[in-house]
Design a protein around this motif. Structure first.
Motif, PDB file in Angstrom:
ATOM      1  N   UNK A  39       1.228  -1.169   0.288  1.00  0.00           N
ATOM      2  CA  UNK A  39       0.047  -0.204  -0.674  1.00  0.00           C
ATOM      3  C   UNK A  39       0.551   1.779   0.111  1.00  0.00           C
ATOM      4  N   UNK A  40       2.021   1.155   0.113  1.00  0.00           N
ATOM      5  CA  UNK A  40       3.282   2.515   0.060  1.00  0.00           C
ATOM      6  C   UNK A  40       3.753   2.690  -0.953  1.00  0.00           C
ATOM      7  N   UNK A  41       3.965   4.323  -0.967  1.00  0.00           N
ATOM      8  CA  UNK A  41       4.278   4.174  -2.165  1.00  0.00           C
ATOM      9  C   UNK A  41       5.818   4.264  -2.054  1.00  0.00           C
ATOM     10  N   UNK A  42       6.268   4.524  -1.461  1.00  0.00           N
ATOM     11  CA  UNK A  42       7.542   4.607  -1.026  1.00  0.00           C
ATOM     12  C   UNK A  42       8.449   2.951  -0.606  1.00  0.00           C
ATOM     13  N   UNK A  43       9.124   2.726  -2.265  1.00  0.00           N
ATOM     14  CA  UNK A  43      10.093   1.105  -1.614  1.00  0.00           C
ATOM     15  C   UNK A  43      11.058   1.156  -1.279  1.00  0.00           C
ATOM     16  N   UNK A  44      11.957   0.513  -0.902  1.00  0.00           N
ATOM     17  CA  UNK A  44      13.285  -0.257  -0.382  1.00  0.00           C
ATOM     18  C   UNK A  44      13.882  -1.533  -1.670  1.00  0.00           C
ATOM     19  N   UNK A  45      15.091  -0.716  -1.697  1.00  0.00           N
ATOM     20  CA  UNK A  45      15.887  -2.135  -1.994  1.00  0.00           C
ATOM     21  C   UNK A  45      17.495  -1.944  -0.859  1.00  0.00           C
ATOM     22  N   UNK A  46      17.345  -3.517  -0.532  1.00  0.00           N
ATOM     23  CA  UNK A  46      19.052  -3.724   0.308  1.00  0.00           C
ATOM     24  C   UNK A  46      20.268  -3.983  -1.671  1.00  0.00           C
ATOM     25  N   UNK A  47      20.989  -3.345  -1.158  1.00  0.00           N
ATOM     26  CA  UNK A  47      21.948  -4.039  -1.911  1.00  0.00           C
ATOM     27  C   UNK A  47      23.086  -4.493  -1.573  1.00  0.00           C
ATOM     28  N   UNK A  48      23.734  -5.451  -2.465  1.00  0.00           N
ATOM     29  CA  UNK A  48      24.591  -6.809  -1.624  1.00  0.00           C
ATOM     30  C   UNK A  48      25.636  -5.623  -0.971  1.00  0.00           C
ATOM     31  N   UNK A  49      26.489  -6.585  -0.161  1.00  0.00           N
ATOM     32  CA  UNK A  49      27.058  -5.890   0.111  1.00  0.00           C
ATOM     33  C   UNK A  49      29.074  -6.217  -0.504  1.00  0.00           C
ATOM     34  N   UNK A  50      29.516  -5.279  -0.319  1.00  0.00           N
ATOM     35  CA  UNK A  50      31.060  -5.837  -0.881  1.00  0.00           C
ATOM     36  C   UNK A  50      30.623  -4.300  -2.759  1.00  0.00           C
TER      37      UNK A  50
END
Length: 160
Positions: free
Chosen positions: A146-157
């Motif tokens: 329901x949110x329009x704010x999205x997140x994505x965790x980037x791979x480390x390194x």
């Protein structure tokens, strides 16, 4: 990368890209984001008010952003911008280049530069039009739905 069977590249934007890049932004919003603006002229005008060559130059002058263009046969077919904290500010494609991998290539470039800066999470505010695009690329609404704010965790390194 290819678009319409032709070689496509993503590169940092330049001042010379201002007119063509601004046109891509304006056309993408006007023609592709109808779910969001409902063809309301006032909403479109407000949304595109800063998508001009003048603003392009202001964006390029900022030290805290990276702007990319996707180019095919000398024509700009997409524009993306990410800030120094991993917030994706723009990811728009020319209507004729929709569903051809242009937005994905721009997103990859923005995630890569974010990784290079040591950023571990990218965030963005999605249009209704683009929600499924971002979900398919690993972005998640911040409240689970329901949110329009999205997140994505980037791979480390190192950057991908």
């Amino acid at each position: 990368m290819s678009y319409d069977g032709k070689a496509m590249s993503v590169r940092p934007a330049t001042p010379a890209d201002a007119d063509a890049g601004s046109r891509v932004l304006q056309r993408s919003i006007t023609e592709l984001c109808k779910r969001d603006h409902g063809d309301d002229a006032a909403v479109i005008a407000a949304w595109t008010a800063n998508k001009t060559p003048e603003h392009w130059h202001v964006w390029l002058a900022r030290s805290d952003t990276s702007i990319f263009v996707a180019e095919c046969d000398g024509s700009i077919v997409g524009v993306g911008m990410v800030d120094g904290t991993g917030v994706i500010l723009l990811n728009y494609v020319a209507p004729e280049a929709r569903y051809s991998g242009v937005s994905t290539a721009l997103l990859h470039a923005m995630e890569k530069v974010s990784c290079q800066r040591g950023i571990v999470v990218c965030t963005l505010e999605s249009t209704k039009t683009a929600e499924s695009f971002y979900i398919a690329r690993g972005y998640v609404p911040t409240d689970g739905g329901g949110s329009t704010i999205f997140v994505k965790h980037l791979p480390p390194g190192p950057a991908p």
